[in-house]
Design a protein around this motif. Structure first.
Motif, PDB file in Angstrom:
ATOM      1  N   ASN A 118      51.267  44.773  48.450  1.00  0.00           N
ATOM      2  CA  ASN A 118      52.271  43.726  48.254  1.00  0.00           C
ATOM      3  C   ASN A 118      51.786  42.605  47.339  1.00  0.00           C
ATOM      4  O   ASN A 118      52.595  41.975  46.648  1.00  0.00           O
ATOM      5  CB  ASN A 118      52.669  43.133  49.603  1.00  0.00           C
ATOM      6  CG  ASN A 118      53.411  44.107  50.485  1.00  0.00           C
ATOM      7  OD1 ASN A 118      54.011  45.061  50.006  1.00  0.00           O
ATOM      8  ND2 ASN A 118      53.341  43.907  51.789  1.00  0.00           N
ATOM      9  N   PHE A 119      50.487  42.343  47.338  1.00  0.00           N
ATOM     10  CA  PHE A 119      49.934  41.216  46.576  1.00  0.00           C
ATOM     11  C   PHE A 119      48.681  41.677  45.825  1.00  0.00           C
ATOM     12  O   PHE A 119      47.550  41.312  46.182  1.00  0.00           O
ATOM     13  CB  PHE A 119      49.597  40.048  47.515  1.00  0.00           C
ATOM     14  CG  PHE A 119      50.657  39.758  48.531  1.00  0.00           C
ATOM     15  CD1 PHE A 119      51.849  39.136  48.158  1.00  0.00           C
ATOM     16  CD2 PHE A 119      50.495  40.129  49.856  1.00  0.00           C
ATOM     17  CE1 PHE A 119      52.841  38.882  49.088  1.00  0.00           C
ATOM     18  CE2 PHE A 119      51.475  39.878  50.803  1.00  0.00           C
ATOM     19  CZ  PHE A 119      52.657  39.253  50.411  1.00  0.00           C
ATOM     20  N   PRO A 120      48.848  42.487  44.797  1.00  0.00           N
ATOM     21  CA  PRO A 120      47.693  43.078  44.103  1.00  0.00           C
ATOM     22  C   PRO A 120      46.775  42.055  43.454  1.00  0.00           C
ATOM     23  O   PRO A 120      45.578  42.334  43.273  1.00  0.00           O
ATOM     24  CB  PRO A 120      48.342  44.004  43.058  1.00  0.00           C
ATOM     25  CG  PRO A 120      49.742  43.506  42.905  1.00  0.00           C
ATOM     26  CD  PRO A 120      50.129  42.949  44.227  1.00  0.00           C
ATOM     27  N   GLU A 121      47.273  40.880  43.096  1.00  0.00           N
ATOM     28  CA  GLU A 121      46.440  39.875  42.435  1.00  0.00           C
ATOM     29  C   GLU A 121      45.727  38.950  43.422  1.00  0.00           C
ATOM     30  O   GLU A 121      44.852  38.173  43.028  1.00  0.00           O
ATOM     31  CB  GLU A 121      47.306  39.016  41.490  1.00  0.00           C
ATOM     32  CG  GLU A 121      48.024  39.807  40.409  1.00  0.00           C
ATOM     33  CD  GLU A 121      47.047  40.597  39.545  1.00  0.00           C
ATOM     34  OE1 GLU A 121      45.988  40.038  39.210  1.00  0.00           O
ATOM     35  OE2 GLU A 121      47.351  41.766  39.230  1.00  0.00           O
ATOM     36  N   LEU A 122      46.069  39.029  44.682  1.00  0.00           N
ATOM     37  CA  LEU A 122      45.476  38.155  45.693  1.00  0.00           C
ATOM     38  C   LEU A 122      44.013  38.512  45.910  1.00  0.00           C
ATOM     39  O   LEU A 122      43.654  39.688  46.084  1.00  0.00           O
ATOM     40  CB  LEU A 122      46.237  38.301  47.019  1.00  0.00           C
ATOM     41  CG  LEU A 122      45.717  37.474  48.194  1.00  0.00           C
ATOM     42  CD1 LEU A 122      46.108  36.007  48.047  1.00  0.00           C
ATOM     43  CD2 LEU A 122      46.257  38.036  49.524  1.00  0.00           C
ATOM     44  N   ALA A 123      43.143  37.505  45.910  1.00  0.00           N
ATOM     45  CA  ALA A 123      41.739  37.712  46.264  1.00  0.00           C
ATOM     46  C   ALA A 123      41.597  37.605  47.778  1.00  0.00           C
ATOM     47  O   ALA A 123      42.133  36.687  48.400  1.00  0.00           O
ATOM     48  CB  ALA A 123      40.856  36.677  45.580  1.00  0.00           C
ATOM     49  N   LEU A 164      44.718  45.691  55.202  1.00  0.00           N
ATOM     50  CA  LEU A 164      44.191  45.529  53.845  1.00  0.00           C
ATOM     51  C   LEU A 164      45.010  46.335  52.839  1.00  0.00           C
ATOM     52  O   LEU A 164      45.306  45.854  51.730  1.00  0.00           O
ATOM     53  CB  LEU A 164      42.725  45.953  53.792  1.00  0.00           C
ATOM     54  CG  LEU A 164      41.704  45.042  54.493  1.00  0.00           C
ATOM     55  CD1 LEU A 164      40.304  45.615  54.352  1.00  0.00           C
ATOM     56  CD2 LEU A 164      41.758  43.624  53.931  1.00  0.00           C
ATOM     57  N   ALA A 165      45.384  47.551  53.225  1.00  0.00           N
ATOM     58  CA  ALA A 165      46.164  48.395  52.313  1.00  0.00           C
ATOM     59  C   ALA A 165      47.520  47.762  52.009  1.00  0.00           C
ATOM     60  O   ALA A 165      47.957  47.717  50.846  1.00  0.00           O
ATOM     61  CB  ALA A 165      46.340  49.780  52.929  1.00  0.00           C
ATOM     62  N   GLU A 166      48.183  47.252  53.041  1.00  0.00           N
ATOM     63  CA  GLU A 166      49.502  46.638  52.845  1.00  0.00           C
ATOM     64  C   GLU A 166      49.385  45.336  52.056  1.00  0.00           C
ATOM     65  O   GLU A 166      50.249  45.011  51.236  1.00  0.00           O
ATOM     66  CB  GLU A 166      50.164  46.386  54.198  1.00  0.00           C
ATOM     67  CG  GLU A 166      51.644  46.049  54.101  1.00  0.00           C
ATOM     68  CD  GLU A 166      52.344  46.061  55.435  1.00  0.00           C
ATOM     69  OE1 GLU A 166      53.530  45.670  55.475  1.00  0.00           O
ATOM     70  OE2 GLU A 166      51.717  46.459  56.443  1.00  0.00           O
ATOM     71  N   THR A 167      48.310  44.594  52.296  1.00  0.00           N
ATOM     72  CA  THR A 167      48.095  43.344  51.561  1.00  0.00           C
ATOM     73  C   THR A 167      47.951  43.607  50.071  1.00  0.00           C
ATOM     74  O   THR A 167      48.580  42.942  49.234  1.00  0.00           O
ATOM     75  CB  THR A 167      46.839  42.622  52.088  1.00  0.00           C
ATOM     76  OG1 THR A 167      47.022  42.291  53.468  1.00  0.00           O
ATOM     77  CG2 THR A 167      46.579  41.342  51.300  1.00  0.00           C
ATOM     78  N   SER A 216      31.458  47.754  47.842  1.00  0.00           N
ATOM     79  CA  SER A 216      31.394  47.774  46.379  1.00  0.00           C
ATOM     80  C   SER A 216      32.672  48.353  45.781  1.00  0.00           C
ATOM     81  O   SER A 216      33.112  47.942  44.699  1.00  0.00           O
ATOM     82  CB  SER A 216      30.181  48.590  45.914  1.00  0.00           C
ATOM     83  OG  SER A 216      30.229  49.909  46.423  1.00  0.00           O
ATOM     84  N   ILE A 217      33.292  49.301  46.474  1.00  0.00           N
ATOM     85  CA  ILE A 217      34.561  49.865  46.000  1.00  0.00           C
ATOM     86  C   ILE A 217      35.691  48.859  46.214  1.00  0.00           C
ATOM     87  O   ILE A 217      36.541  48.656  45.338  1.00  0.00           O
ATOM     88  CB  ILE A 217      34.868  51.186  46.738  1.00  0.00           C
ATOM     89  CG1 ILE A 217      33.790  52.233  46.420  1.00  0.00           C
ATOM     90  CG2 ILE A 217      36.254  51.709  46.369  1.00  0.00           C
ATOM     91  CD1 ILE A 217      33.948  53.529  47.166  1.00  0.00           C
ATOM     92  N   LEU A 218      35.707  48.213  47.372  1.00  0.00           N
ATOM     93  CA  LEU A 218      36.752  47.227  47.662  1.00  0.00           C
ATOM     94  C   LEU A 218      36.705  46.059  46.682  1.00  0.00           C
ATOM     95  O   LEU A 218      37.742  45.464  46.361  1.00  0.00           O
ATOM     96  CB  LEU A 218      36.596  46.714  49.088  1.00  0.00           C
ATOM     97  CG  LEU A 218      36.892  47.718  50.209  1.00  0.00           C
ATOM     98  CD1 LEU A 218      36.614  47.097  51.561  1.00  0.00           C
ATOM     99  CD2 LEU A 218      38.338  48.197  50.132  1.00  0.00           C
ATOM    100  N   ARG A 219      35.525  45.742  46.195  1.00  0.00           N
ATOM    101  CA  ARG A 219      35.385  44.629  45.253  1.00  0.00           C
ATOM    102  C   ARG A 219      36.225  44.858  44.002  1.00  0.00           C
ATOM    103  O   ARG A 219      36.738  43.905  43.406  1.00  0.00           O
ATOM    104  CB  ARG A 219      33.903  44.445  44.900  1.00  0.00           C
ATOM    105  CG  ARG A 219      33.574  43.110  44.236  1.00  0.00           C
ATOM    106  CD  ARG A 219      32.084  43.028  43.957  1.00  0.00           C
ATOM    107  NE  ARG A 219      31.720  41.748  43.394  1.00  0.00           N
ATOM    108  CZ  ARG A 219      31.298  40.708  44.097  1.00  0.00           C
ATOM    109  NH1 ARG A 219      31.199  40.801  45.413  1.00  0.00           N
ATOM    110  NH2 ARG A 219      30.981  39.578  43.501  1.00  0.00           N
ATOM    111  N   ARG A 220      36.379  46.106  43.618  1.00  0.00           N
ATOM    112  CA  ARG A 220      37.199  46.429  42.447  1.00  0.00           C
ATOM    113  C   ARG A 220      38.678  46.159  42.711  1.00  0.00           C
ATOM    114  O   ARG A 220      39.469  46.034  41.776  1.00  0.00           O
ATOM    115  CB  ARG A 220      37.004  47.894  42.059  1.00  0.00           C
ATOM    116  CG  ARG A 220      35.560  48.258  41.715  1.00  0.00           C
ATOM    117  CD  ARG A 220      35.392  49.753  41.562  1.00  0.00           C
ATOM    118  NE  ARG A 220      33.999  50.144  41.489  1.00  0.00           N
ATOM    119  CZ  ARG A 220      33.579  51.407  41.536  1.00  0.00           C
ATOM    120  NH1 ARG A 220      34.468  52.390  41.645  1.00  0.00           N
ATOM    121  NH2 ARG A 220      32.284  51.676  41.474  1.00  0.00           N
ATOM    122  N   GLN A 221      39.037  46.074  44.004  1.00  0.00           N
ATOM    123  CA  GLN A 221      40.409  45.764  44.390  1.00  0.00           C
ATOM    124  C   GLN A 221      40.593  44.275  44.687  1.00  0.00           C
ATOM    125  O   GLN A 221      41.587  43.870  45.277  1.00  0.00           O
ATOM    126  CB  GLN A 221      40.792  46.580  45.624  1.00  0.00           C
ATOM    127  CG  GLN A 221      40.688  48.081  45.445  1.00  0.00           C
ATOM    128  CD  GLN A 221      41.654  48.595  44.399  1.00  0.00           C
ATOM    129  OE1 GLN A 221      42.789  48.139  44.343  1.00  0.00           O
ATOM    130  NE2 GLN A 221      41.212  49.538  43.575  1.00  0.00           N
TER     131      GLN A 221
END
Length: 422
Positions: free
Chosen positions: A73-78, A67-70, A97-102
């Motif tokens: 590399n692809f910050p806009e990817l849902a 997840l961190a690498e994804t 809830s925190i991951l949702r912000r990412q």
């Protein structure tokens, strides 16, 4: 909008006493590579992230790193994630809830599946719905009159998709997969018909057993039609990304199982594995979809071989399989002693041996099969316990396993004593 569909990773899987974490890391590196080949809008992971409800720490680290690498590399990817029947929904939901912000969305409660998550990419929008594995009682009947009418008639097969709009009151808990799927379909139908969504493509991720699906021995399959779901229930979606069955397969033109990314049983030997690339034409009438399987190259193949012991040991034609996970069936007329130990010097990833030999008796020749694989009753007991009680703590399981192991030893001692007396 382009989507990538995968699922049934089973991180931490043990295959015949062999850890597959290295193989799973190799697969996830290919998934990251594929995400970089096109302008994907979303990644869907359709359940069974882990192989057990309490995964080993190494498996959690693999998922966390992915997840961190994804996102790096692809910050806009849902990224959309649902738990499967092997996962602990509560553990998977940690910091959701925190991951949702990412832009990482994890839905673990089936009651939360009916709130769409709308993703925009340039001028395209798609509504996503996440339906996790539905444990018995995780959905209540909120459709007017549906439960009482059908229970009185003793009929659960012909429940209407949607029978009213008085869904505000609490109903009785539903327990079979078929009942809960009917309830979910009714709610989805109402939401998808709303003014906001009726002109927008919609995608469902679900972890379930659709009727007609082809299963394999590496899955936990439920017994009976009450646990199988009719594909018509999800036909209103532009695409349904399914998890649970491990074979890549098409259910309908808009409904697919991606399957597991690796073969987790020898009955899957020789089968190809895939991610699924989905291209939704959101600007065209009816929102048509293009489906493209993306082949996965495993670190090691899973292979079944059949032949004589001396050929496996000496023939050069078998050298090509030295790096595969192997199951061998020996066709010798006599039983070989310690074939696993001998053949492993040539085939280090040999995991299972089956011996067939002829037993000449007065009644004629009979074929007998001797299993030399890791048939471990204690391991089978642990798997059965995890199936029955997926949320039990590891300490409780350890105590039960220790008790079961003691019983096995006592039985073996009594059997040995009986042989001596005879």
């Amino acid at each position: 909008m382009k989507l990538l569909h995968t699922g049934d990773w089973h991180l931490g899987k043990i295959f015949h006493d062999t850890s597959l974490l290295e193989d799973q890391r190799h697969v996830l590196s290919q998934l990251l590579e594929e995400l970089g080949k096109d302008n994907y809008g979303a990644l869907l992971i359709a359940g069974d992230i882990y192989d057990r409800s309490i995964p080993p720490a190494e498996a959690v680290e693999v998922f966390s790193s992915f997840l961190a690498e994804t996102k790096e590399n692809f910050p806009e990817l849902a990224v959309f994630i649902i738990p499967g029947n092997h996962d602990s929904a509560q553990r998977l939901a940690f910091v959701s809830s925190i991951l949702r912000r990412q832009n990482i969305y994890i839905t673990c409660n089936p009651e939360d599946a009916f709130t769409p998550i709308i993703i925009s990419q340039k001028d395209e929008k798609v509504a996503f719905f996440l339906l996790p594995f539905m444990a018995p009682g995780s959905l209540q009947d909120k459709t007017s009159g549906r439960e009482n009418k059908n229970r009185e008639n003793g009929d659960f097969q012909d429940m209407p998709l949607f029978a009213g709009n008085s869904g505000e009151s609490e109903g009785k808990a539903l327990f079979s997969q078929a009942e809960m799927a009917e309830e979910a379909a009714g709610r989805f139908k109402k939401i998808l018909g709303s003014a906001e969504l009726k002109n927008m493509p919609s995608v469902l991720a679900a972890h379930c057993f659709i009727q007609g699906g082809q299963e394999s021995s590496s899955e936990r399959i439920f017994i009976g039609n009450a646990e199988k779901i009719a594909p018509r229930l999800f036909s209103d979606f532009s695409y349904t990304a399914l998890g649970h069955l491990h074979k890549f397969q098409k259910v309908t033109g808009r409904m697919y199982y991606a399957g597991s990314p690796l073969a987790y049983a020898f009955d899957e030997a020789g089968s190809d594995k895939f991610f699924i690339k989905v291209d939704i034409k959101s600007k065209e009438s009816g929102f048509p979809v293009d489906i493209t399987p993306v082949k996965i190259n495993p670190l090691r193949k899973v292979t079944r071989l059949r032949g004589e012991f001396r050929d496996f040991l000496h023939s050069p034609e078998y050298e090509q399989y030295s790096g595969d996970y192997l199951e061998m069936e020996l066709t010798d007329k006599t039983v070989q002693i310690n074939p696993m130990q001998i053949l492993k010097s040539r085939f280090p990833y040999l995991l299972s041996i089956r011996q067939n030999f002829r037993d000449e008796t007065e009644t004629g020749a009979k074929i007998k099969t001797v299993e030399n694989e890791n048939a471990n009753p204690v391991r089978n007991f642990e798997e059965f316990e995890r199936f029955l009680y997926p949320s039990q703590e590891q300490d409780e399981l350890n105590n039960k396993t220790e008790l079961f192991s003691g019983i096995i030893k006592q039985c073996a001692q009594k059997e040995t004593a009986g042989e001596h007396e005879a």
